[in-house]
Scaffold this motif. Structure first.
Motif, PDB file in Angstrom:
ATOM      1  N   GLY A  54       0.745  -1.198   0.112  1.00 23.35           N
ATOM      2  CA  GLY A  54      -0.139   0.016  -0.083  1.00 23.35           C
ATOM      3  C   GLY A  54       0.605   1.341   0.006  1.00 23.35           C
ATOM      4  O   GLY A  54       0.209   2.438  -0.180  1.00 23.35           O
ATOM      5  N   SER A  55       2.086   1.129   0.051  1.00 20.17           N
ATOM      6  CA  SER A  55       3.007   2.464   0.206  1.00 20.17           C
ATOM      7  C   SER A  55       3.179   2.769  -1.196  1.00 20.17           C
ATOM      8  O   SER A  55       3.073   1.944  -2.133  1.00 20.17           O
ATOM      9  CB  SER A  55       4.361   2.034   1.007  1.00 20.17           C
ATOM     10  N   VAL A  56       3.651   4.157  -1.470  1.00 18.28           N
ATOM     11  CA  VAL A  56       3.852   4.666  -2.526  1.00 18.28           C
ATOM     12  C   VAL A  56       5.387   4.232  -2.941  1.00 18.28           C
ATOM     13  O   VAL A  56       6.218   4.217  -1.937  1.00 18.28           O
ATOM     14  CB  VAL A  56       3.861   6.245  -2.557  1.00 18.28           C
ATOM     15  N   VAL A  57       5.837   3.719  -4.147  1.00 24.02           N
ATOM     16  CA  VAL A  57       7.168   3.239  -4.488  1.00 24.02           C
ATOM     17  C   VAL A  57       7.719   4.238  -5.398  1.00 24.02           C
ATOM     18  O   VAL A  57       7.155   4.537  -6.379  1.00 24.02           O
ATOM     19  CB  VAL A  57       7.244   1.871  -4.783  1.00 24.02           C
ATOM     20  N   ARG A  58       8.792   5.087  -5.066  1.00 23.06           N
ATOM     21  CA  ARG A  58       9.379   5.724  -5.980  1.00 23.06           C
ATOM     22  C   ARG A  58      10.705   5.124  -6.607  1.00 23.06           C
ATOM     23  O   ARG A  58      11.673   4.582  -5.976  1.00 23.06           O
ATOM     24  CB  ARG A  58      10.131   7.249  -5.171  1.00 23.06           C
ATOM     25  N   VAL A  59      10.700   5.031  -8.013  1.00 21.11           N
ATOM     26  CA  VAL A  59      12.079   4.568  -8.580  1.00 21.11           C
ATOM     27  C   VAL A  59      12.505   5.570  -9.392  1.00 21.11           C
ATOM     28  O   VAL A  59      11.985   6.371 -10.304  1.00 21.11           O
ATOM     29  CB  VAL A  59      11.582   3.642  -9.563  1.00 21.11           C
ATOM     30  N   SER A  60      13.593   5.713  -9.359  1.00 26.13           N
ATOM     31  CA  SER A  60      14.603   6.954  -9.841  1.00 26.13           C
ATOM     32  C   SER A  60      15.849   6.255 -10.749  1.00 26.13           C
ATOM     33  O   SER A  60      16.433   5.498  -9.825  1.00 26.13           O
ATOM     34  CB  SER A  60      14.788   8.295  -8.948  1.00 26.13           C
ATOM     35  N   LEU A  61      16.087   7.027 -11.522  1.00 24.16           N
ATOM     36  CA  LEU A  61      17.294   6.497 -12.386  1.00 24.16           C
ATOM     37  C   LEU A  61      17.855   7.955 -12.875  1.00 24.16           C
ATOM     38  O   LEU A  61      17.268   8.693 -13.519  1.00 24.16           O
ATOM     39  CB  LEU A  61      16.821   5.982 -13.752  1.00 24.16           C
ATOM     40  N   HIS A  62      19.043   8.414 -12.330  1.00 22.81           N
ATOM     41  CA  HIS A  62      19.771   9.434 -12.490  1.00 22.81           C
ATOM     42  C   HIS A  62      21.288   9.202 -12.891  1.00 22.81           C
ATOM     43  O   HIS A  62      21.739   8.315 -12.436  1.00 22.81           O
ATOM     44  CB  HIS A  62      19.577  10.285 -11.293  1.00 22.81           C
ATOM     45  N   ARG A  63      21.662   9.844 -13.985  1.00 25.68           N
ATOM     46  CA  ARG A  63      22.846   9.670 -14.268  1.00 25.68           C
ATOM     47  C   ARG A  63      23.810  10.867 -14.115  1.00 25.68           C
ATOM     48  O   ARG A  63      23.506  12.022 -14.465  1.00 25.68           O
ATOM     49  CB  ARG A  63      22.945   9.502 -15.909  1.00 25.68           C
ATOM     50  N   THR A  64      24.899  10.756 -13.403  1.00 28.27           N
ATOM     51  CA  THR A  64      25.789  11.787 -13.052  1.00 28.27           C
ATOM     52  C   THR A  64      27.242  11.557 -13.510  1.00 28.27           C
ATOM     53  O   THR A  64      27.702  10.497 -12.788  1.00 28.27           O
ATOM     54  CB  THR A  64      25.773  12.160 -11.699  1.00 28.27           C
ATOM     55  N   GLY A  65      27.677  12.097 -14.587  1.00 24.10           N
ATOM     56  CA  GLY A  65      28.920  11.761 -15.216  1.00 24.10           C
ATOM     57  C   GLY A  65      29.055  10.151 -15.687  1.00 24.10           C
ATOM     58  O   GLY A  65      28.193   9.831 -16.476  1.00 24.10           O
ATOM     59  N   ASP A  66      30.040   9.526 -15.046  1.00 27.27           N
ATOM     60  CA  ASP A  66      29.862   7.897 -15.240  1.00 27.27           C
ATOM     61  C   ASP A  66      29.278   7.154 -14.329  1.00 27.27           C
ATOM     62  O   ASP A  66      29.563   5.813 -14.189  1.00 27.27           O
ATOM     63  CB  ASP A  66      31.722   7.697 -15.308  1.00 27.27           C
ATOM     64  N   VAL A  67      28.226   7.592 -13.713  1.00 27.80           N
ATOM     65  CA  VAL A  67      27.545   6.814 -12.764  1.00 27.80           C
ATOM     66  C   VAL A  67      26.086   6.858 -12.843  1.00 27.80           C
ATOM     67  O   VAL A  67      25.537   7.965 -13.108  1.00 27.80           O
ATOM     68  CB  VAL A  67      27.894   7.216 -11.121  1.00 27.80           C
ATOM     69  N   LEU A  68      25.515   5.939 -12.729  1.00 31.34           N
ATOM     70  CA  LEU A  68      24.017   5.732 -13.018  1.00 31.34           C
ATOM     71  C   LEU A  68      23.694   5.350 -11.816  1.00 31.34           C
ATOM     72  O   LEU A  68      24.081   4.258 -11.076  1.00 31.34           O
ATOM     73  CB  LEU A  68      23.515   4.640 -13.856  1.00 31.34           C
ATOM     74  N   GLU A  69      22.846   6.269 -10.898  1.00 33.51           N
ATOM     75  CA  GLU A  69      22.094   5.882  -9.364  1.00 33.51           C
ATOM     76  C   GLU A  69      20.742   5.300  -9.973  1.00 33.51           C
ATOM     77  O   GLU A  69      20.050   6.301 -10.260  1.00 33.51           O
ATOM     78  CB  GLU A  69      22.196   7.053  -8.685  1.00 33.51           C
ATOM     79  N   VAL A  70      20.477   4.105  -9.345  1.00 36.66           N
ATOM     80  CA  VAL A  70      19.405   3.607  -9.431  1.00 36.66           C
ATOM     81  C   VAL A  70      18.878   3.377  -8.021  1.00 36.66           C
ATOM     82  O   VAL A  70      19.433   2.844  -6.923  1.00 36.66           O
ATOM     83  CB  VAL A  70      19.233   2.023 -10.077  1.00 36.66           C
ATOM     84  N   THR A  71      17.560   3.973  -7.813  1.00 41.11           N
ATOM     85  CA  THR A  71      16.955   4.161  -6.259  1.00 41.11           C
ATOM     86  C   THR A  71      15.582   3.520  -6.085  1.00 41.11           C
ATOM     87  O   THR A  71      14.909   4.179  -7.013  1.00 41.11           O
ATOM     88  CB  THR A  71      17.020   5.720  -5.609  1.00 41.11           C
ATOM     89  N   VAL A  72      15.244   2.801  -5.320  1.00 43.11           N
ATOM     90  CA  VAL A  72      13.777   2.260  -5.331  1.00 43.11           C
ATOM     91  C   VAL A  72      13.517   2.556  -3.721  1.00 43.11           C
ATOM     92  O   VAL A  72      14.383   2.014  -2.794  1.00 43.11           O
ATOM     93  CB  VAL A  72      13.754   0.864  -5.388  1.00 43.11           C
ATOM     94  N   ALA A  73      12.666   3.556  -3.319  1.00 43.39           N
ATOM     95  CA  ALA A  73      12.415   3.835  -2.135  1.00 43.39           C
ATOM     96  C   ALA A  73      10.797   3.645  -1.795  1.00 43.39           C
ATOM     97  O   ALA A  73      10.034   3.968  -2.634  1.00 43.39           O
ATOM     98  CB  ALA A  73      12.948   5.389  -1.745  1.00 43.39           C
ATOM     99  N   ASN A  74      10.459   3.202  -0.671  1.00 42.13           N
ATOM    100  CA  ASN A  74       8.877   3.094  -0.281  1.00 42.13           C
ATOM    101  C   ASN A  74       8.910   3.660   1.091  1.00 42.13           C
ATOM    102  O   ASN A  74       9.699   3.760   1.805  1.00 42.13           O
ATOM    103  CB  ASN A  74       8.587   1.472  -0.360  1.00 42.13           C
ATOM    104  N   GLY A  75       7.692   4.271   1.418  1.00 41.70           N
ATOM    105  CA  GLY A  75       7.337   4.707   2.515  1.00 41.70           C
ATOM    106  C   GLY A  75       6.720   3.533   3.375  1.00 41.70           C
ATOM    107  O   GLY A  75       6.871   2.498   3.278  1.00 41.70           O
ATOM    108  N   ARG A  76       6.095   3.960   4.416  1.00 44.47           N
ATOM    109  CA  ARG A  76       5.526   3.300   5.453  1.00 44.47           C
ATOM    110  C   ARG A  76       4.214   2.342   4.991  1.00 44.47           C
ATOM    111  O   ARG A  76       3.464   2.789   4.063  1.00 44.47           O
ATOM    112  CB  ARG A  76       4.861   3.932   6.645  1.00 44.47           C
ATOM    113  N   ALA A  77       4.053   1.139   5.365  1.00 42.07           N
ATOM    114  CA  ALA A  77       3.188   0.231   4.911  1.00 42.07           C
ATOM    115  C   ALA A  77       1.614   0.770   5.162  1.00 42.07           C
ATOM    116  O   ALA A  77       1.326   1.317   6.341  1.00 42.07           O
ATOM    117  CB  ALA A  77       3.388  -1.240   5.590  1.00 42.07           C
ATOM    118  N   HIS A  78       0.608   0.507   4.267  1.00 43.56           N
ATOM    119  CA  HIS A  78      -0.508   0.767   4.562  1.00 43.56           C
ATOM    120  C   HIS A  78      -1.486  -0.457   4.658  1.00 43.56           C
ATOM    121  O   HIS A  78      -2.770  -0.176   4.593  1.00 43.56           O
ATOM    122  CB  HIS A  78      -1.193   1.774   3.525  1.00 43.56           C
ATOM    123  N   GLY A  79      -1.058  -1.509   4.593  1.00 42.61           N
ATOM    124  CA  GLY A  79      -2.013  -2.708   4.676  1.00 42.61           C
ATOM    125  C   GLY A  79      -0.963  -3.834   5.389  1.00 42.61           C
ATOM    126  O   GLY A  79       0.405  -3.401   5.941  1.00 42.61           O
TER     127      GLY A  79
END
Length: 173
Positions: free
Chosen positions: A48-73
């Motif tokens: 039930g939480s919102v899941v944020r997926v972000s892909l950001h490239r800075t120079g020679d690095v790709l940063e992949v982040t998956v973050a979720n909030g508090r459970a709602h179920g």
């Protein structure tokens, strides 16, 4: 991500235009696995939480982040309650073999999984140094080997000694 969204998970994607362009194969595969594992864990542990997926490239690095909030179920119970899964340990190994690093842990009321992966093909081919989960896995293997010695060899040697002592005292088998 499409399957997760189709199954009712609230997934939000943030990405740079150049984030996915020209990625070496090990980096692309590792990035996909990071997103898959992050979505799986968020669905299992924070329904039930919102899941944020972000892909950001800075120079020679790709940063992949998956973050979720508090459970709602209610949290789902693992399929095998006898032990934890090894998804993050395996993911750490995959990211390391792609030349990257992985961080995972609580973040406020939720959980964040972040992989930093090299965009340069030569860097992607060189594994990163050992990380704490990998060192923990090596320690677990050493403990298992010691346990096997204690469980198998110690009783065997003791049995041989007892039989030898019995035979030396003039006993017969």
């Amino acid at each position: 991500m499409e399957r997760a969204a189709a199954s009712g998970v609230d997934v939000r994607l943030e990405t740079d235009e150049e984030a996915e362009a020209g990625l070496p194969d090990p980096t692309a595969r590792a990035a996909i696995r990071v997103v898959q594992e992050g979505l799986t864990n968020a669905t299992k542990h924070a329904p039930g939480s919102v899941v944020r997926v972000s892909l950001h490239r800075t120079g020679d690095v790709l940063e992949v982040t998956v973050a979720n909030g508090r459970a709602h179920g209610p949290r789902q119970r693992p399929a095998d309650p006898a032990g934890p899964g090894y998804g993050l340990v395996g993911l750490d190994e995959r990211v390391r073999l792609a030349g990257g690093t992985l961080r995972a842990g609580p973040d406020g009321d939720g959980f964040t999984l972040t992989a930093c992966l090299p965009v340069d093909a030569q860097q992607a081919a060189a594994p990163s140094p050992a990380t704490p989960p990998e060192l923990a896995l090596a320690g677990a293997r050493r403990t298992l080997r010691r346990g096997l010695v204690t469980t198998f060899w110690a009783p065997t040697v003791l049995g041989v000694i007892l039989v030898a002592m019995f035979l030396l005292r003039g006993g017969t088998l």
